[in-house]
Design an enzyme around this catalytic site. Structure first.
Site, PDB file in Angstrom:
ATOM      1  N   SER A 125       0.104   7.089  -0.939  1.00 53.10           N
ATOM      2  CA  SER A 125      -0.952   7.885  -1.563  1.00 53.10           C
ATOM      3  C   SER A 125      -2.222   7.104  -1.825  1.00 53.10           C
ATOM      4  O   SER A 125      -3.242   7.682  -2.166  1.00 53.10           O
ATOM      5  CB  SER A 125      -0.453   8.467  -2.895  1.00 53.10           C
ATOM      6  OG  SER A 125      -0.106   7.418  -3.789  1.00 53.10           O
ATOM      7  N   CYS A 126      -2.176   5.786  -1.678  1.00 55.78           N
ATOM      8  CA  CYS A 126      -3.352   4.984  -1.993  1.00 55.78           C
ATOM      9  C   CYS A 126      -3.533   3.887  -0.961  1.00 55.78           C
ATOM     10  O   CYS A 126      -2.627   3.092  -0.734  1.00 55.78           O
ATOM     11  CB  CYS A 126      -3.228   4.357  -3.382  1.00 55.78           C
ATOM     12  SG  CYS A 126      -4.642   3.346  -3.845  1.00 55.78           S
ATOM     13  N   GLY A 127      -4.705   3.846  -0.348  1.00 55.47           N
ATOM     14  CA  GLY A 127      -4.951   2.861   0.690  1.00 55.47           C
ATOM     15  C   GLY A 127      -5.655   1.615   0.205  1.00 55.47           C
ATOM     16  O   GLY A 127      -5.419   0.535   0.722  1.00 55.47           O
TER      17      GLY A 127
ATOM     18  N   CYS B 263      -5.502   0.510  -2.967  1.00 51.39           N
ATOM     19  CA  CYS B 263      -4.778  -0.106  -4.071  1.00 51.39           C
ATOM     20  C   CYS B 263      -4.287  -1.495  -3.662  1.00 51.39           C
ATOM     21  O   CYS B 263      -3.813  -1.690  -2.555  1.00 51.39           O
ATOM     22  CB  CYS B 263      -3.584   0.753  -4.470  1.00 51.39           C
ATOM     23  SG  CYS B 263      -4.016   2.409  -5.010  1.00 51.39           S
TER      24      CYS B 263
ATOM     25  N   THR C  39       0.848  -1.170   0.000  1.00 50.54           N
ATOM     26  CA  THR C  39       0.000   0.000   0.000  1.00 50.54           C
ATOM     27  C   THR C  39       0.892   1.232   0.000  1.00 50.54           C
ATOM     28  O   THR C  39       1.679   1.421   0.915  1.00 50.54           O
ATOM     29  CB  THR C  39      -0.887   0.015   1.261  1.00 50.54           C
ATOM     30  OG1 THR C  39      -1.626  -1.209   1.305  1.00 50.54           O
ATOM     31  CG2 THR C  39      -1.849   1.178   1.234  1.00 50.54           C
TER      32      THR C  39
END
Length: 265
Positions: free
Chosen positions: A105-107, A109, A102
């Site tokens: 910037s993206c949880g 994803c 992870t």
């Protein structure tokens, strides 16, 4: 670091926000790796598991401890955290596992399955009767910024803060990842046995994404406010879950995208 302007340049030391990987294990099995700012990692783990629906309260976790993991200097890196669930809590569903790490910037994803992205909360905020005054909301960004100690020296961190409906800051956390900052805040609340978070406002320093609305709903937070824009899916989910969603909260103005009945003038 070398700083350039039109006609000059100079070398100076600059403070940078820390970013390191954290491997989260549950019962000894790896669940996910997230890039985060070290600190408040136990809160991060509890908040993450709450947001994923694995746990719902303080009694659902037996123990959380750092595992051995050494760096080049031979010291513990404190980058591996293992959570042991209470006996009555089933292990995480396979859909919670992340196929990839992870990023900061993206949880969501790397979710193993598309239908695992949207979760059902145990603490629906839809019936929360809290009301928040406009003047209270407009004071929250400054209150949040005032408590961003690391941001003040680095300029490189997101922040999330939990406030009462009267504007009292309960907790503020910073991280390179906005989702991590929220997880740390919600993890703090869970460790304080304050979940569900009825009558509270979750304030974030960036945009309001689908994931942040979902995390708020999973913890029973009725109001989510952001200094920047929401996404279209965030607005849809807020309407569906009964979360009041405030965006562009700057100065003395804001946009309310869902749940406007909770905002009073």
């Amino acid at each position: 670091m070398v700083t350039f302007s039109r006609r000059t340049h100079r070398t100076r030391i600059d403070a940078l926000a820390a970013e390191e990987p954290l491997e989260l294990r549950v019962g000894g099995s790896a669940l996910t790796v997230t890039m985060r700012t070290p600190g408040h990692d136990v809160e991060l783990a509890h908040g993450f598991l709450l947001g994923e629906g694995v746990i719902g309260g303080l009694a659902d976790v037996s123990v959380a401890r750092f595992c051995e993991g050494t760096g080049p200097d031979g010291l513990n890196t404190y980058n591996v955290l293992d959570v042991t669930l209470a006996d009555h809590v089933p292990p995480p569903d396979a859909s919670v596992e992340r196929n990839f790490y992870t990023t900061s910037s993206c949880g969501v994803c790397g979710k193993a399955a598309l239908d695992a992205v949207k979760l059902k909360t145990r603490y629906s905020p839809a019936d929360d009767a809290v009301r928040v005054d406009v003047d209270v909301l407009t004071g929250m960004p400054d209150a949040l910024r005032a408590k961003q100690k690391v941001f003040a020296s680095t300029g490189g961190l997101h922040a999330a803060g939990l406030f009462t409906a009267s504007g009292e800051a309960l907790v503020v956390r910073e991280d390179v990842g906005r989702h991590n900052a929220v997880d740390k805040v919600l993890g703090w609340a869970l460790l304080q046995d304050r979940v569900p978070l009825a009558g509270t406002v979750l304030m974030v320093s960036g945009r309001a994404s689908f994931e942040l609305v979902q995390k708020a709903a999973m913890a029973g937070v009725p109001v989510l406010a952001a200094v920047s824009a929401p996404s279209s899916l965030a607005v849809e989910l807020a309407e569906e879950q009964g979360v009041t969603l405030v965006g562009f909260l700057r100065g003395d103005s804001m946009n309310v995208y869902a749940g406007v009945e909770r905002i009073t003038a």
